[in-house]
Structure formats: C-alpha cells, structure tokens
Design a protein around this motif. Structure first.
Motif, PDB file in Angstrom:
ATOM      1  N   PHE A 317       2.643  -4.732   0.792  1.00 58.62           N
ATOM      2  CA  PHE A 317       3.318  -5.408   1.595  1.00 58.62           C
ATOM      3  C   PHE A 317       2.924  -6.595   1.949  1.00 58.62           C
ATOM      4  CE2 PHE A 317       5.263  -1.272   1.891  1.00 58.62           C
ATOM      5  CZ  PHE A 317       6.666  -1.466   1.919  1.00 58.62           C
ATOM      6  N   GLY A 318       3.547  -7.874   1.573  1.00 59.26           N
ATOM      7  CA  GLY A 318       2.955  -9.109   1.812  1.00 59.26           C
ATOM      8  C   GLY A 318       3.256  -9.487   3.538  1.00 59.26           C
ATOM      9  N   GLN A 319       2.883 -10.850   3.748  1.00 57.80           N
ATOM     10  CA  GLN A 319       3.101 -11.348   5.200  1.00 57.80           C
ATOM     11  C   GLN A 319       4.416 -11.352   5.583  1.00 57.80           C
ATOM     12  OE1 GLN A 319       0.899 -14.835   6.039  1.00 57.80           O
ATOM     13  NE2 GLN A 319       1.718 -15.343   7.850  1.00 57.80           N
ATOM     14  N   ASN A 320       5.417 -11.529   4.895  1.00 60.20           N
ATOM     15  CA  ASN A 320       6.837 -11.712   5.058  1.00 60.20           C
ATOM     16  C   ASN A 320       7.516 -10.179   4.561  1.00 60.20           C
ATOM     17  OD1 ASN A 320       6.663 -14.265   6.131  1.00 60.20           O
ATOM     18  ND2 ASN A 320       6.664 -15.026   3.837  1.00 60.20           N
ATOM     19  N   LYS A 321       6.602  -9.100   4.300  1.00 59.05           N
ATOM     20  CA  LYS A 321       7.305  -8.089   3.949  1.00 59.05           C
ATOM     21  C   LYS A 321       7.731  -7.776   2.857  1.00 59.05           C
ATOM     22  CE  LYS A 321       7.725  -5.806   8.477  1.00 59.05           C
ATOM     23  NZ  LYS A 321       7.394  -6.743   9.690  1.00 59.05           N
ATOM     24  N   LEU A 341      -4.487  -4.219   1.731  1.00 62.24           N
ATOM     25  CA  LEU A 341      -4.269  -3.152   2.730  1.00 62.24           C
ATOM     26  C   LEU A 341      -4.798  -3.826   4.199  1.00 62.24           C
ATOM     27  CD1 LEU A 341      -4.860   0.185   0.770  1.00 62.24           C
ATOM     28  CD2 LEU A 341      -2.842  -0.621   1.552  1.00 62.24           C
ATOM     29  N   LEU A 342      -6.148  -4.442   4.036  1.00 69.98           N
ATOM     30  CA  LEU A 342      -6.483  -4.880   5.283  1.00 69.98           C
ATOM     31  C   LEU A 342      -5.843  -6.085   5.712  1.00 69.98           C
ATOM     32  CD1 LEU A 342     -10.433  -4.262   4.413  1.00 69.98           C
ATOM     33  CD2 LEU A 342      -9.134  -3.061   5.933  1.00 69.98           C
ATOM     34  N   GLN A 343      -5.431  -7.033   4.762  1.00 68.72           N
ATOM     35  CA  GLN A 343      -4.758  -8.242   5.022  1.00 68.72           C
ATOM     36  C   GLN A 343      -3.124  -7.657   5.773  1.00 68.72           C
ATOM     37  OE1 GLN A 343      -4.315 -10.234   1.482  1.00 68.72           O
ATOM     38  NE2 GLN A 343      -6.360 -11.207   1.787  1.00 68.72           N
ATOM     39  N   THR A 344      -2.834  -6.787   5.341  1.00 65.37           N
ATOM     40  CA  THR A 344      -1.488  -6.060   5.857  1.00 65.37           C
ATOM     41  C   THR A 344      -1.700  -5.914   7.628  1.00 65.37           C
ATOM     42  OG1 THR A 344      -0.590  -5.494   3.748  1.00 65.37           O
ATOM     43  CG2 THR A 344       0.397  -4.447   5.749  1.00 65.37           C
ATOM     44  N   ILE A 345      -2.767  -4.883   7.660  1.00 62.00           N
ATOM     45  CA  ILE A 345      -3.177  -4.815   9.081  1.00 62.00           C
ATOM     46  C   ILE A 345      -3.358  -6.002   9.816  1.00 62.00           C
ATOM     47  CG2 ILE A 345      -4.952  -3.581  10.460  1.00 62.00           C
ATOM     48  CD1 ILE A 345      -2.953  -1.571   8.926  1.00 62.00           C
ATOM     49  N   ASP A 346      -4.209  -6.804   9.302  1.00 61.37           N
ATOM     50  CA  ASP A 346      -4.443  -8.224  10.153  1.00 61.37           C
ATOM     51  C   ASP A 346      -3.246  -8.706  10.472  1.00 61.37           C
ATOM     52  OD1 ASP A 346      -7.029  -7.666   9.954  1.00 61.37           O
ATOM     53  OD2 ASP A 346      -7.573  -9.074   8.282  1.00 61.37           O
TER      54      ASP A 346
END
Length: 358
Positions: A317-321, A341-346
């Motif tokens: 999933f990207g920043q805009n889902k 995956l870490l970027q999604t959590i951030d």
C-alpha cells in the motif's frame, strides 16, 4: 438532543444550498436567521431580535450591526454576518467597534458556516482579539454543541457564560500550542525535557539528539494511546456482538488459515518490530486474501498476502493507499519489500501526529 438535531438539519441545509447563495443578504436570511431561531429567539419579535441595530461611533453616524439580541430591554449579543464565501479574519476590527459602542457582553461574527463568539475577558467593554468559542457548523463536536446550548434563550445566563468563556479561550489556545509543539518542537520545549532526564551540559549536539528523542517519545506515546482506545473500542464491539448473538460460523468455517500464511505474518512482524510494537500488528484472514493490519484497523492495511493459488503475490500500500501487487515465489521473498513496508508504517504514524487534538 433537539438542539443537536436542529443544528445538524441546518448544516445539511447549508451544504445543499450554499452554492445558490450569492450575497450577504441571502446568507443572512437563508442560514443565519435560522440559527438565531434555533437558539430560541423569535427573529420576528423586535423585543428579542433587532435587525440593523444602530451602533454609531462618535461623529460617525449610520453605523449598524446586522442583528442584536435583547434581554430585559438591553442588548446582550450583537451579530455581524458576512457572505458564506468570505474570510472572517478581515472583519474583526469592524465588530470590535460595534462591541464597544453597544455595551453588549457578547459578539458573534459569522459567515453562516464559521461562527466566532467574542467577549471582553482582557479589558472591560473592549472586545477580545481572539474568540472564546469558534466552530464550523458543518463539523460540530458534541462538546461544542453543549457550549452552543448555553446561548439558548432558555439557558442564557451572562455571568455563567462569561465565567466559562475564560476556560474555553485559554484551553483552545493551549491546544493550539500543543499541536504546534508536536509537529515542530521549539527549543524551549526540547530543553524542558532534556533538563529533567539529562544530567550533563546541554550542548548543541545534545540538543539536536534530544530533539529527535522528544519527537520520537511523543509519537510513540500518542500512537500507544490511540492503539489502546482502538483496542478498547474493538473489545466493546466484540462484547456487543456477543450479547446480540451475532454469529457468522458458516462464513468463518470457509476460511482456512494456512501455516504458510502464518509464516508470512511472522516475517512481516520481524521486519516491523524495530519500528513499532508487534502487538500493534494484527492479521485478518478472508476468503480472498490474508490481510495484515496496523492497530487492527481496516483503514490501516500494511499488506495482503495471496498464497492460495498457483502463483503467489503480496499487495503493498502506497501513501494514498494505492495498491501495488508483486509476485513472489516463496514467503521468504517478503523480505525483499522491507523498505515499502516500513514506509507504509511511517505514513500512518505521520497521519496521527498531523491530526489536531480534538
């Protein structure tokens, strides 16, 4: 409850009709007068509501405020209205002049969507620069509705409202400061915590280090509190479903969680555990995919695993889902997507920090 419903009905009316309202007069008649009426005042009774109330200042004659609400033959609140499209920030000084001349205790500046209530907490008969109550009628909270109710004709008590206004005003300002510090901590804010936990000299290097530590600590604290509230709400929902006898055994029986899916879940937890608590990572198996969520929240998907078919996939999933689907050959290939995956959590954590405290 009745006031709540009336405010919601007015908000719905504004949303539906505002684009057809072209000027200030139409705004007043379509939206502001109904607001005055739902406060219990009769806009057709000149002993309660006086339109175009005279507010002459010195030699400047012909100054009028849009409405004045009277109690015992004295104006207790003046109301200045603007077109719903107008920015209210440029009209404070005009209302302040009217406030001083009319000897009222309350002033309301509104464009029918935004409402700003003022009084004279700082200096008698001089309108405060900042409102003590401010809201958007199309996004009302329960706490705000209870404050609006105090202006209802049946509840109106000048002394009680003024006493409460001080608390409202300063609480609002404190909350703004808290939100500002959470997003961009000031030097003094960082120093406050560094002084209490660090015994050495606060050099520039130490302060830089503590800037990151304080931000991280606040982020974690807020995330954990949000998680606790979510978990509490989920627990209550589960209990409610159990009490109501809501059972879906037939559907659940069709879902079989495989060891391969659980192994993928353990890999995702291993990747993310150095950034967040593994207790916040939850899986939900469906007939279509094996989902992994943050805080057991459907609106915070981390990834989805598709391992049942001949070809295996992971959905990221990207920043805009937006969903990015990648083929994998074995569950160990999930390690190749550690950065995503870490970027999604951030992204989810930043959303929490940027959201103002209600």
């Amino acid at each position: 409850m009745e006031l709540n419903n009336q405010l919601k009905a007015l908000a719905d009316k504004i949303e539906q009709l505002k684009d057809k309202i072209e000027n200030e007069e139409s705004t007043k008649h379509a939206f502001v007068l109904p607001f005055i009426n739902l406060l219990g005042y009769d806009s057709f009774n000149p002993t309660e509501v006086v339109p175009e109330f005279t507010a002459d200042l010195g030699l400047k004659k012909g100054e009028k405020v849009d409405y004045a609400i009277f109690q015992n033959d004295h104006p207790v609140m003046i109301i200045e209205c603007k077109n719903w499209r107008e920015d209210l920030n440029v009209h404070n000084s005009q209302l302040a002049r009217y406030f001083h001349v009319t000897q009222t205790r309350f002033a309301l500046l509104t464009n029918s969507i935004e409402y700003r209530f003022y009084t004279d907490l700082d200096e008698a008969n001089i309108m405060d620069e900042k409102p003590f109550l401010e809201f958007d009628i199309t996004h009302l909270k329960e706490s705000t509705i209870s404050e609006i109710a105090k202006f209802h004709k049946s509840n109106f008590d000048i002394n009680k409202i003024v006493d409460n206004a001080s608390s409202l005003k300063y609480t609002k300002e404190i909350r703004k400061l808290i939100n500002a510090e959470l997003q961009t901590p000031s030097y003094d804010f960082i120093r406050l915590f560094a002084n209490r936990v660090y015994s050495g000299r606060l050099t520039e290097r130490v302060m830089e280090e503590f800037t990151e530590l304080v931000q991280k600590a606040f982020n974690q604290t807020i995330s954990e509190r949000v998680s606790d509230r979510l978990n509490s709400a989920l627990s209550q929902e589960v209990e409610k479903q159990q009490e109501e006898g809501l059972e879906h055994e037939e559907e659940i029986s069709k879902i079989i969680t495989t060891e391969e899916e659980l192994e993928g879940y353990r890999i995702v937890k291993a990747i993310l555990r150095r950034k967040i608590s593994i207790n916040r990572i939850v899986h939900r198996d469906t007939q279509s995919y094996f989902g992994i969520l943050l805080d057991d929240n459907n609106r915070k998907p981390i990834c989805r695993l598709h391992l049942d078919g001949n070809k295996k996939y992971i959905s990221l999933f990207g920043q805009n889902k937006d969903i990015q689907r990648e083929q994998i050959h074995a569950v160990d290939d999930i390690y190749n997507f550690e950065e995503q995956l870490l970027q999604t959590i951030d992204h989810y954590e930043q959303e929490i920090i940027k959201t103002p405290i209600p």
